[in-house]
Design an enzyme around this catalytic site. Structure first.
Site, PDB file in Angstrom:
ATOM      1  N   LYS A   1       0.802  -1.317  -0.042  1.00  0.00           N
ATOM      2  CA  LYS A   1      -0.052  -0.076  -0.194  1.00  0.00           C
ATOM      3  C   LYS A   1       0.874   1.182  -0.147  1.00  0.00           C
ATOM      4  CE  LYS A   1      -3.845  -0.201   0.591  1.00  0.00           C
ATOM      5  NZ  LYS A   1      -5.187  -0.484   0.804  1.00  0.00           N
TER       6      LYS A   1
ATOM      7  N   CYS B   1      44.469  14.903   5.953  1.00  0.00           N
ATOM      8  CA  CYS B   1      44.058  16.319   5.862  1.00  0.00           C
ATOM      9  C   CYS B   1      44.060  16.729   7.501  1.00  0.00           C
ATOM     10  CB  CYS B   1      42.640  16.529   5.368  1.00  0.00           C
ATOM     11  SG  CYS B   1      42.133  18.370   4.949  1.00  0.00           S
TER      12      CYS B   1
ATOM     13  N   HIS C   1      42.683  14.531   0.137  1.00  0.00           N
ATOM     14  CA  HIS C   1      41.659  13.460   0.431  1.00  0.00           C
ATOM     15  C   HIS C   1      41.683  12.258  -0.460  1.00  0.00           C
ATOM     16  CE1 HIS C   1      39.464  15.638   3.741  1.00  0.00           C
ATOM     17  NE2 HIS C   1      39.916  16.606   3.003  1.00  0.00           N
TER      18      HIS C   1
ATOM     19  N   GLU D   1      40.663   9.493  -0.405  1.00  0.00           N
ATOM     20  CA  GLU D   1      39.560   8.457  -0.136  1.00  0.00           C
ATOM     21  C   GLU D   1      38.553   8.663  -1.285  1.00  0.00           C
ATOM     22  OE1 GLU D   1      40.400  10.918   1.836  1.00  0.00           O
ATOM     23  OE2 GLU D   1      38.523  11.895   2.733  1.00  0.00           O
TER      24      GLU D   1
HETATM   25  N1  GLN Z   1      40.419  22.225   9.174  1.00  0.00           N
HETATM   26  C1  GLN Z   1      41.606  21.751   8.472  1.00  0.00           C
HETATM   27  C2  GLN Z   1      41.799  22.792   7.507  1.00  0.00           C
HETATM   28  O1  GLN Z   1      40.631  23.581   7.224  1.00  0.00           O
HETATM   29  C3  GLN Z   1      41.433  20.536   7.948  1.00  0.00           C
HETATM   30  C4  GLN Z   1      40.530  20.292   6.995  1.00  0.00           C
HETATM   31  C5  GLN Z   1      39.891  18.867   6.734  1.00  0.00           C
HETATM   32  O2  GLN Z   1      40.511  17.770   7.153  1.00  0.00           O
HETATM   33  N2  GLN Z   1      39.175  18.806   5.555  1.00  0.00           N
HETATM   34  O3  GLN Z   1      42.753  23.156   6.958  1.00  0.00           O
END
Ligand code: GLN
Length: 549
Positions: free
Chosen positions: A189, A382, A508, A510
């Site tokens: 439904k 990061c 990054h 990832e």
């Molecule tokens: N806060 C940190 C910066 O602005 C790391 C940013 C993050 O890990 N994406 O440089």
């Protein structure tokens, strides 16, 4: 002519529309077509960049620097094709371009309205992916049918069929067929009702994809076909998968969903070539090397979606190394309260991901100190790299007040500092160092060995950087700067050669890992975790034998 498939969701959110869209894209791609994906999000933020990960999960970053919805991560991981600024539009972005055009006098005195001005802007966004490199564009509409906010998007996709015709458009509605335990029955439904809402606004779904925890019987499919006016073979089941999200395309292929889509769009059905994907899923399900446990130490641990791409990249690295990667999610504030050794005991790797704000910073630094001193493989991303630099400055170089100026603006030793270009910026949205930048790797470093080359490109999202004023002091004590911007002005990677495996990066990685192509740093990290486990087992065995003796 580019064909368009629209994916809507009914009944509840979190049905995995993004995964379904990505899976369909993969199948069509493996039948020889060029497919692009896009998500339209009904919220008012211009992009998710300013939202807390607790609200929205991870912010996914594209090569061209768009801060986007995490579903784009699925799109890239499934298809291997990079997304772009054109892959994610929000209501906020649509309205802000319409409003700025209005301010510039672009509407020539007309009254600016939702229909046609907003809907035209949405259609321009949809058509922006058309072209020779897109046989098919799949557009996912965020939210649930029936939400007030999504109406302009639905109206726009309704008009697309008027514009380009029935054979060039397809509406795929993902819906929930819940199992009611007390009645011992699956219920159709809610799906009928959500299709009813769509029909009342002029959209007649061509395909129903039914999310369910138990298999549907033929009678359920017949009922849905009848009430929703969809052919029986286009009522497709998408049951919860047993092991991994990467099984979803295989389940859909088993029901020939991709064949029906192509037939409906009057496209030739080429052979499906998906053996490598099938083999990858098999490797995931049956790892030959047992398991490793990796701690992810962060501040958004409570929400699975906050570090989505990191968890996925660890999974990919596990597939590559033939090992199951168990993630121990550790709240960095808990480390501050209970100590690193209590929470990291027994792990064979420590990963500190990115983040913003000072909550839990000291816990991350503690975790890194533990990994460095105990010889546990460490991977910093990061903010994780920034914390590794702070930890090294404090505990190896003796600069006990070292910090990032993000957290301690008056620190006498700001080993992480704001870039000059960032100092004048007060706007929060889209103002970081964003998107892909080239990086050169220094010969003879672990970083260079992992990648097997010296020139790479990785995606960034941060304001702060390694402070070059501290370079000599840190490198004198053994920190190796293994990745640099091509002009050598920015430090992109650091490592410790005296440690079994200690690698950190400002970017990054990832975001570029896929199940068929694990990212080299993640792959190396999991291999190091496996080596650490073997070493632990060997030491354990030795201890056992000496006890026996
Ligand atoms: N806060 C940190 C910066 O602005 C790391 C940013 C993050 O890990 N994406 O440089």
């Amino acid at each position: 002519m580019t064909k368009h498939i629209f994916v809507t969701g009914g009944v509840v959110s979190s049905l995995g529309k993004g995964l379904t869209a990505a899976s369909v894209a993969l199948l069509l791609q493996r039948r020889g077509y060029k497919v692009k994906l896009q998500k339209l999000d009904p919220y008012l933020n211009v992009d998710p960049g300013t939202m807390s990960p607790f609200q929205h999960g991870e912010v996914y970053v594209t090569d061209d620097g768009a801060e986007t919805d995490l579903d784009l991560g699925h799109y890239e991981r499934f298809t291997g094709n990079p997304c772009s600024q054109q892959s994610n539009f929000t209501t906020g972005r649509i309205y802000s371009s319409v409003i700025s055009r209005e301010r510039e006098g672009g509407y020539l005195g007309k009254t600016v309205q939702v229909i046609p001005h907003i809907t035209n802007e949405i259609k321009d966004a949809i058509y922006s992916l058309d072209g020779e490199d897109a046989d098919i564009v799949i557009t996912e509409i965020g939210g649930t049918v029936g939400d007030i906010e999504s109406l302009p998007f639905l109206e726009a996709i309704r008009q697309v069929r008027q514009d380009i015709g029935h054979d060039n458009t397809m509406y795929m509605h993902i819906t929930l067929v819940p199992y009611i335990r007390a009645a011992g029955e699956l219920k159709t439904k809610p799906s009928q009702q959500s299709v009813g809402i769509l029909r009342s606004i002029g959209i007649f779904p061509d395909i129903l994809v039914c999310r369910c925890e138990r298999s549907m019987e033929r009678e359920h499919r017949e009922k849905l076909a009848l009430f929703c006016n969809v052919p029986l073979n286009l009522v497709v089941e998408e049951k919860d998968v047993a092991h991994t999200i990467y099984e979803v395309p295989l389940e859909l292929a088993a029901q020939d969903l991709d064949v029906y889509v192509l037939e409906r769009l009057k496209m030739h059905v080429h052979r499906l070539d998906i053996a490598d994907w099938r083999a990858m899923v098999k490797r995931y399900i049956e790892p030959t090397q047992g398991e490793v446990t990796i701690a992810v130490v962060g501040k958004y641990i409570g929400l699975q979606d906050s570090y989505k791409s990191i968890y996925e990249a660890l999974t990919h690295a596990g597939i590559k190394n033939n090992v199951r990667v168990n993630v121990r999610m550790v709240e960095s504030e808990d480390i501050e309260a209970k100590g690193a050794s209590a929470l990291l005991d027994g792990v064979t790797g420590v990963l500190v991901p990115g983040g913003f704000g000072d909550r839990g910073i000291e816990g991350k630094i503690e975790a890194i100190r533990f990994a460095r001193e105990e010889g546990v493989p460490f991977f910093g991303i990061c903010l994780g790299m920034q914390c590794a630099v702070i930890e090294f400055a404090r505990h190896v170089c003796g600069l006990s007040d070292a910090h990032s100026s993000e957290f301690s603006p008056n620190s006498p030793h700001p080993v992480i500092d704001l870039m000059d270009a960032q100092k004048e910026i007060t706007d929060m949205g889209g103002t970081m160092r964003l998107g892909a930048y080239p990086c050169v790797l220094i010969a003879g470093t672990r970083a260079q060995a992992l990648y097997g080359k010296t020139e790479i490109s990785e995606r960034h999202r941060h304001r702060y950087e390694f402070n070059n004023a501290c370079k000599d002091e840190l490198t004198a004590k053994g920190l190796v700067l293994s990745g640099l911007s091509p002009d050598h002005g920015l430090v992109e990677m650091v490592e410790l050669p005296t440690h079994p495996w200690f690698v950190a990066c400002q970017f990054h990685p990832e975001f570029q890992s896929t199940p068929l192509k694990s990212h080299p740093i993640f792959a190396g990290f999991v291999a190091a975790a496996l080596a650490k486990r073997e070493e632990g087992t060997a030491a354990g065995a030795k201890m056992g034998s000496s006890h026996a003796a």
